[in-house]
Design a protein around this motif. Structure first.
Motif, PDB file in Angstrom:
ATOM      1  N   GLY A 120      26.952  33.047 145.223  1.00 18.29           N
ATOM      2  CA  GLY A 120      26.507  32.521 146.514  1.00 18.29           C
ATOM      3  C   GLY A 120      25.521  31.371 146.366  1.00 18.29           C
ATOM      4  N   GLU A 121      25.019  31.153 145.142  1.00 19.01           N
ATOM      5  CA  GLU A 121      24.074  30.048 144.920  1.00 19.01           C
ATOM      6  C   GLU A 121      24.795  28.896 144.209  1.00 19.01           C
ATOM      7  OE1 GLU A 121      19.898  32.460 144.625  1.00 19.01           O
ATOM      8  OE2 GLU A 121      20.957  32.103 142.748  1.00 19.01           O
ATOM      9  N   VAL A 122      24.094  27.757 144.135  1.00 14.48           N
ATOM     10  CA  VAL A 122      24.692  26.601 143.458  1.00 14.48           C
ATOM     11  C   VAL A 122      23.746  26.135 142.344  1.00 14.48           C
ATOM     12  CG1 VAL A 122      25.712  24.302 143.734  1.00 14.48           C
ATOM     13  CG2 VAL A 122      25.688  25.887 145.673  1.00 14.48           C
ATOM     14  N   THR A 144      29.044  25.845 140.416  1.00 12.53           N
ATOM     15  CA  THR A 144      28.376  24.783 139.638  1.00 12.53           C
ATOM     16  C   THR A 144      28.777  23.422 140.185  1.00 12.53           C
ATOM     17  OG1 THR A 144      28.471  26.161 137.675  1.00 12.53           O
ATOM     18  CG2 THR A 144      27.959  23.860 137.323  1.00 12.53           C
ATOM     19  N   PHE A 145      27.787  22.621 140.490  1.00 10.62           N
ATOM     20  CA  PHE A 145      28.049  21.236 140.902  1.00 10.62           C
ATOM     21  C   PHE A 145      27.664  20.356 139.709  1.00 10.62           C
ATOM     22  CE2 PHE A 145      26.873  17.111 142.574  1.00 10.62           C
ATOM     23  CZ  PHE A 145      27.848  16.879 143.528  1.00 10.62           C
ATOM     24  N   ALA A 162      24.990  21.509 149.648  1.00 13.19           N
ATOM     25  CA  ALA A 162      24.789  22.942 149.352  1.00 13.19           C
ATOM     26  C   ALA A 162      23.994  23.640 150.466  1.00 13.19           C
ATOM     27  CB  ALA A 162      24.076  23.096 148.018  1.00 13.19           C
ATOM     28  N   ARG A 163      23.358  22.871 151.323  1.00 11.85           N
ATOM     29  CA  ARG A 163      22.606  23.406 152.472  1.00 11.85           C
ATOM     30  C   ARG A 163      21.732  24.606 152.123  1.00 11.85           C
ATOM     31  NH1 ARG A 163      24.744  20.961 156.887  1.00 11.85           N
ATOM     32  NH2 ARG A 163      26.875  20.194 156.650  1.00 11.85           N
ATOM     33  N   GLY A 164      20.809  24.376 151.206  1.00 11.54           N
ATOM     34  CA  GLY A 164      19.830  25.429 150.883  1.00 11.54           C
ATOM     35  C   GLY A 164      20.305  26.467 149.882  1.00 11.54           C
ATOM     36  N   ARG A 165      21.566  26.361 149.448  1.00 15.25           N
ATOM     37  CA  ARG A 165      22.040  27.352 148.467  1.00 15.25           C
ATOM     38  C   ARG A 165      21.750  26.923 147.028  1.00 15.25           C
ATOM     39  NH1 ARG A 165      27.390  28.433 147.966  1.00 15.25           N
ATOM     40  NH2 ARG A 165      27.920  26.363 148.758  1.00 15.25           N
ATOM     41  N   ALA A 196      14.807  23.984 145.098  1.00 11.30           N
ATOM     42  CA  ALA A 196      15.472  24.491 143.886  1.00 11.30           C
ATOM     43  C   ALA A 196      14.476  24.444 142.721  1.00 11.30           C
ATOM     44  CB  ALA A 196      16.690  23.637 143.559  1.00 11.30           C
ATOM     45  N   ARG A 197      14.792  25.168 141.652  1.00  9.80           N
ATOM     46  CA  ARG A 197      13.969  25.089 140.435  1.00  9.80           C
ATOM     47  C   ARG A 197      14.549  24.012 139.521  1.00  9.80           C
ATOM     48  NH1 ARG A 197      14.304  30.861 140.766  1.00  9.80           N
ATOM     49  NH2 ARG A 197      12.270  31.666 141.345  1.00  9.80           N
TER      50      ARG A 197
END
Ligand SMILES: Cc1ncc(COP(=O)(O)O)c(C=O)c1O
Length: 394
Positions: A120-122, A144-145, A162-165, A196-197
């Motif tokens: 669910g994350e990118v 993965t982008f 990604a709108r916050g993901r 993001a980190r």
């Protein structure tokens, strides 16, 4: 089931078959390769610390005191004083609250990414990142982008989409096959803007670039600000293993969730003691880093005089771009015949059509050896028809 033989044949047909070469003795500026003396220009022993007496002695003493192996993973019974001592030293060196050792850089990258990003994350990854980062992205099960190399606009676009993901941006600090440096200040700004980190892999930066060899993060003035710094002990620090620096709480999470940390035997105490000795040398002899970069600049200049450009490299990783795999290996073998050992690099290590001879400078190279090596590679390149012009006066 694919036949092993067929797969090997296919690799041979595509010019991608690899074989192991045997080096005798330590990773010095000259080695005996398959029985012949050659100049070594493809080792990551950038500062010559793998064969420094103090580092070897530290490894030997630790092996005598603590044994040859650590016997178990850190969370079982393998956590020993040399590991703790090195972690404290590395955290202070990098300017972070905490550090955690891993068995290797491959294990660190794959374990950390999988622990910090999930379904669910990118994860955003530079297209030229090391294979261990690519595999970490796969293991994480996050989307993965892959952004174009160093392309902040492309990354920005991906982060917006990604709108916050977006949970993690990950990049090599010094790119392992090109020797250029990531735009860290802008990457950190984008990470902050999108919640993001930022994780930076300093495998080819630790001990090689930045103030006192503190890496590309320190060179950009971002020590303690980049969320996660990964460094290796097997390259400039002359030993084996890797470490992650981050805030204490994040490191605690890694101890509890990074599978390559939890389910793998702790590094041998001798490797940790050797790395600590290497770090002590780096701290008292920071001029080794200047020597390394001066040698790298000389190698780039000498290659340019031969008509061979090192692309965007500004560091000790100096690629000679060729293109196709077969021509690259032809150049590699011819250079070897003349007395220079530099590896030909082909897919999947680099993208199709961008094969190269990857040369690396070391602080221990003599200047005349670097000039001679560039000349031998230049002569080989003329013989295989890669460059036509005669060399300029260097
Ligand atoms: C950029 C980069 N990251 C990670 C690694 C893996 O480190 P290690 O050799 O310690 O597994 C390497 C090289 O091997 C590398 O070039």
């Amino acid at each position: 089931m694919t036949e092993v033989h067929e797969r090997l044949e296919e690799l041979r047909d595509r010019g991608l078959y690899r074989h192991l070469r045997l080096v005798e003795g330590p990773q010095g500026p000259t080695v005996t390769l398959d029985g012949r003396p050659v100049l070594l220009l493809c080792s990551n022993n950038y500062l010559g610390l793998a064969d420094r007496a103090e580092v070897r002695e530290a490894a030997a003493e630790a092996a005598l005191q603590w044994g040859a192996g650590s016997g178990a993973s850190r969370l079982i019974s393998g956590n020993m004083e040399p590991h703790r001592a090195l972690e404290r030293r590395l955290a202070a060196f990098e300017g972070y609250e905490s550090a955690l050792l891993f068995g290797s850089g491959y294990l660190a990258n794959s374990g950390v990414i999988a622990a910090l990003a999930g379904r669910g994350e990118v994860v955003f990854s530079d297209e030229l990142n090391h294979a261990s980062i690519v595999d970490g992205c796969r293991l994480s099960r996050a989307e993965t982008f892959v952004y174009r190399h160093g392309d902040l606009e492309h990354l920005s676009w991906g982060l917006r989409k990604a709108r916050g993901r977006g949970s993690l941006i990950v990049t090599d600090g010094v790119f392992s096959m090109d020797g250029d440096v990531a735009p860290l200040t802008q990457l950190l700004e984008l990470a902050h803007r999108h919640g993001a980190r930022l994780m930076v892999d300093e495998a080819h930066a630790t001990g090689a670039v930045g103030p006192g060899g503190r890496g590309s993060v320190a060179a950009a003035g971002l020590s303690g600000e980049v969320d996660i710094v990964v460094g290796t002990l097997g390259k400039a620090l002359g030993s084996y293993g890797a470490y992650v620096c981050a805030a204490a709480e994040l490191v605690d999470l890694l101890v509890n969730s990074a599978r390559s940390f939890i389910f793998s035997t702790a590094p041998p105490p001798s490797a940790s003691a050797a790395a600590a000795a290497a770090l002590a040398i780096l701290e008292t002899e920071p001029e080794l880093v200047d020597k390394l970069q001066a040698n790298a600049a000389l190698l780039r200049r000498s290659l340019a005089a031969e008509g061979l450009e090192a692309g965007p490299s500004t560091t000790q990783v100096v690629p000679v771009h060729v293109g196709e795999a077969e021509a690259t290996m032809e150049l590699c073998e011819l250079a070897l015949e003349k007395g220079v050992f530099a590896q030909g690099i082909r897919p999947p290590t680099v993208p199709d059509g961008s094969c190269r001879l990857r040369m690396t400078a070391m602080a221990t190279h003599r200047r005349e050896d670097l000039v001679a090596a560039a000349h031998m590679v230049g002569t080989a390149a003329r013989e295989v028809g890669l460059v036509r012009a005669e060399p300029l006066a260097a």
